[in-house]
Design an enzyme around this catalytic site. Structure first.
Site, PDB file in Angstrom:
ATOM      1  N   GLU A   1     -13.106 -16.252 -27.119  1.00 33.19           N
ATOM      2  CA  GLU A   1     -11.553 -15.657 -27.189  1.00 33.19           C
ATOM      3  C   GLU A   1     -10.633 -16.626 -28.333  1.00 33.19           C
ATOM      4  O   GLU A   1     -10.286 -17.968 -27.399  1.00 33.19           O
ATOM      5  CB  GLU A   1     -10.806 -15.686 -25.917  1.00 33.19           C
ATOM      6  CG  GLU A   1      -9.301 -15.339 -26.003  1.00 33.19           C
ATOM      7  CD  GLU A   1      -9.243 -14.736 -24.358  1.00 33.19           C
ATOM      8  OE1 GLU A   1      -8.196 -14.412 -23.948  1.00 33.19           O
ATOM      9  OE2 GLU A   1      -9.482 -15.147 -23.014  1.00 33.19           O
TER      10      GLU A   1
ATOM     11  N   LYS B   1     -21.343 -11.781  -6.190  1.00 31.49           N
ATOM     12  CA  LYS B   1     -21.055 -10.705  -6.912  1.00 31.49           C
ATOM     13  C   LYS B   1     -19.785  -9.095  -6.902  1.00 31.49           C
ATOM     14  O   LYS B   1     -20.326  -9.040  -7.355  1.00 31.49           O
ATOM     15  CB  LYS B   1     -22.060 -10.502  -7.830  1.00 31.49           C
ATOM     16  CG  LYS B   1     -23.011 -12.082  -8.153  1.00 31.49           C
ATOM     17  CD  LYS B   1     -24.012 -11.929  -9.291  1.00 31.49           C
ATOM     18  CE  LYS B   1     -24.932 -12.853  -9.142  1.00 31.49           C
ATOM     19  NZ  LYS B   1     -26.255 -12.959  -9.604  1.00 31.49           N
TER      20      LYS B   1
ATOM     21  N   ASP C   1     -23.691 -19.332 -13.378  1.00 30.23           N
ATOM     22  CA  ASP C   1     -24.589 -17.967 -12.780  1.00 30.23           C
ATOM     23  C   ASP C   1     -23.480 -17.034 -13.554  1.00 30.23           C
ATOM     24  O   ASP C   1     -22.449 -17.070 -12.350  1.00 30.23           O
ATOM     25  CB  ASP C   1     -25.171 -16.992 -11.837  1.00 30.23           C
ATOM     26  CG  ASP C   1     -24.992 -15.676 -12.020  1.00 30.23           C
ATOM     27  OD1 ASP C   1     -24.404 -15.359 -12.658  1.00 30.23           O
ATOM     28  OD2 ASP C   1     -25.769 -15.665 -11.077  1.00 30.23           O
TER      29      ASP C   1
ATOM     30  N   HIS D   1      -1.733 -15.883 -29.844  1.00 32.06           N
ATOM     31  CA  HIS D   1      -2.414 -15.228 -29.875  1.00 32.06           C
ATOM     32  C   HIS D   1      -2.692 -14.822 -31.656  1.00 32.06           C
ATOM     33  O   HIS D   1      -4.102 -15.333 -32.189  1.00 32.06           O
ATOM     34  CB  HIS D   1      -2.950 -14.207 -29.083  1.00 32.06           C
ATOM     35  CG  HIS D   1      -3.846 -14.723 -27.882  1.00 32.06           C
ATOM     36  ND1 HIS D   1      -4.989 -14.172 -27.722  1.00 32.06           N
ATOM     37  CD2 HIS D   1      -3.009 -14.595 -26.561  1.00 32.06           C
ATOM     38  CE1 HIS D   1      -4.859 -14.806 -26.476  1.00 32.06           C
ATOM     39  NE2 HIS D   1      -3.742 -14.904 -25.826  1.00 32.06           N
TER      40      HIS D   1
END
Length: 452
Positions: A133, A265, A341, A443
């Site tokens: 990104e 998760k 993770d 951006h």
């Protein structure tokens, strides 16, 4: 080939032309001269590509500058150990085999940037971030620069405990209630720990909480896991504890070692309230002059937006742990770089970000911006899993938290503090940009290069 002959779009052509012009000016500089300019501040660290007109050379000199900043020692070695040009295929796939992935057919390269030097608890830290990104690293670095210029970030570890919650079927509600009373009795903890600690050198059981649904009991064990993130360690220990429960309560059945009250998760209120992994908070106070010069806004504007975005907007959305601007962005980039993770970003990135304007202490003085982040469920480790891979180990080394610490748990706790402080830097920078409507322009400048 002339730049005008290259098959580039108009925007990319302008970038190439600028870099070509820069190369004419800077290409004559030797590597040593560039490094001297970086060390003296005459050349901007983040503008090397534009200054040199050569992104490969810029990357190599940036690495060398960082390594020289650290001097001799583990941090400099870690910088040089981070792969940059070629993959050691035999070494890489050998490390992966039996530990990190199955049915391997290749790898996905991710660029790694750094933020820093970032003053966290009085020490200068460089933080690697792996992301695709554009603008994310630059924005987080800007926040870190503003915080460091204001004295730095302060962090606190509030709790440390990984959880696993098996689901048990008891013969009756009465039996389930009896199990709950026994397991939650502090006097039972020593007996339970005898079984748990038989499976691990470092792990130990800290607390037990039981949820009842009729005759079914979901038992949430919270455990200390040293420098490991600890899911495997906790699963082994809890499995042993469950065996002792089955012996003590005949007729009990183990339905599953994980019954989702852990919670792993998935978003959940229990992790938000009780924590999972490391619970960490960070804070900083920035003078209005720094907010203006580095972040191009005011304390009042940032504080007002933070209330309406992080608190009111999240309340209207019914968010659980989403009282922040984009905590997951920064956390996940660090997770990818450091061998964590990435799926655990779901609960790990829950975060409460607060900003408020602090009035001037004296008449005629300047106001300040207070910013803090509270993250109750940062699940990280510095041993095990992907931390053993060379690139990820190098990133941990850059942060000074590679492997096991002298005190069990110290390195993983420090990594969690770095994550929280880095999230705070990213939060601050984004809120500042939004408060003056600079988000789109940033951006467009950093994440939208025309490749046609």
């Amino acid at each position: 080939m002339l730049l005008s002959k290259l098959p580039l779009g108009a925007a990319a052509l302008r970038v190439a032309q600028r870099r070509g012009a820069a190369a004419l000016c800077s290409g004559a500089l030797s590597d040593a001269a560039v490094l001297d300019k970086l060390a003296s501040g005459q050349m901007a660290f983040h503008k090397l590509e534009a200054e040199l007109g050569d992104p490969v050379r810029a990357m190599r000199l940036r690495r060398e500058h960082l390594a020289s900043t650290f001097g001799a020692g583990a941090h400099a070695d870690a910088i040089r150990a981070l792969p940059s040009d070629a993959l050691d295929a035999a070494g890489f796939y050998g490390q992966v085999d039996g530990a990190c992935c199955e049915n391997v057919i290749g790898y996905v390269p991710l660029p790694v940037g750094t933020i820093g030097p970032y003053k966290i608890d009085g020490k200068a830290v460089y933080v690697p971030m792996a992301t695709t990104e554009g603008a994310l690293v630059a924005s987080t670095h800007r926040g870190a620069r503003a915080i460091s210029a204001s004295g730095g970030a302060t962090t606190e570890l509030l709790a440390d405990g990984m959880t696993r919650a098996p689901a048990l079927a008891m013969p009756s509600l009465k039996a389930a209630a009896e199990l709950k009373r026994w397991l939650e009795d502090p006097a039972s903890l020593d007996e339970l720990n005898l079984a748990f600690k038989a499976t691990s050198r470092f792990g130990r059981l800290l607390a037990v909480k039981v949820g009842i649904a009729g005759k079914y009991a979901h038992v949430r064990f919270k455990c200390f896991t040293g420098d490991a993130m600890g899911m495997n360690m906790v699963s082994k220990g809890v499995n042993k504890v469950v065996e002792s429960i089955l012996e003590k309560y005949p007729g009990t059945q183990l339905l599953g070692l994980s019954g989702n009250m852990c919670t792993d998760k998935k978003p959940s209120a229990i992790n938000w309230i009780d924590g999972r992994g490391k619970s960490v908070a960070a804070e900083a106070i920035l003078p209005a002059s720094v907010v203006a010069s580095v972040l191009k806004t005011t304390p009042a504007a940032v504080a007002r937006l933070s209330v309406h975005k992080n608190l009111i907007g999240s309340a209207l959305a019914g968010s659980i742990g989403g009282q922040n601007a984009h905590a997951s962005n920064i956390l996940t980039a660090i997770y990818l770089a450091a061998g964590q993770d990435p799926a655990q970003n779901v609960e790990s990135s829950t975060c409460l970000t607060l900003c408020e304007e602090v009035p001037a202490a004296t008449p005629g003085g300047e106001s300040s911006l207070y910013v803090s982040c509270m993250m109750p469920s940062i699940e990280v480790g510095t041993v095990g899993g992907g931390t053993a891979l060379a690139a990820q180990a190098a990133c941990l080394g850059i942060m000074g938290v590679k492997g096991a610490g002298e005190t069990p748990g110290a390195n993983s706790q420090q990594l969690a503090k770095i994550v929280c402080a880095s999230v705070m830097a990213g939060e601050l920078s984004l809120l500042a940009a939004l408060s003056v409507n600079h988000l789109v322009s940033a951006h467009m400048a950093l994440g939208r290069r025309d490749r046609k």
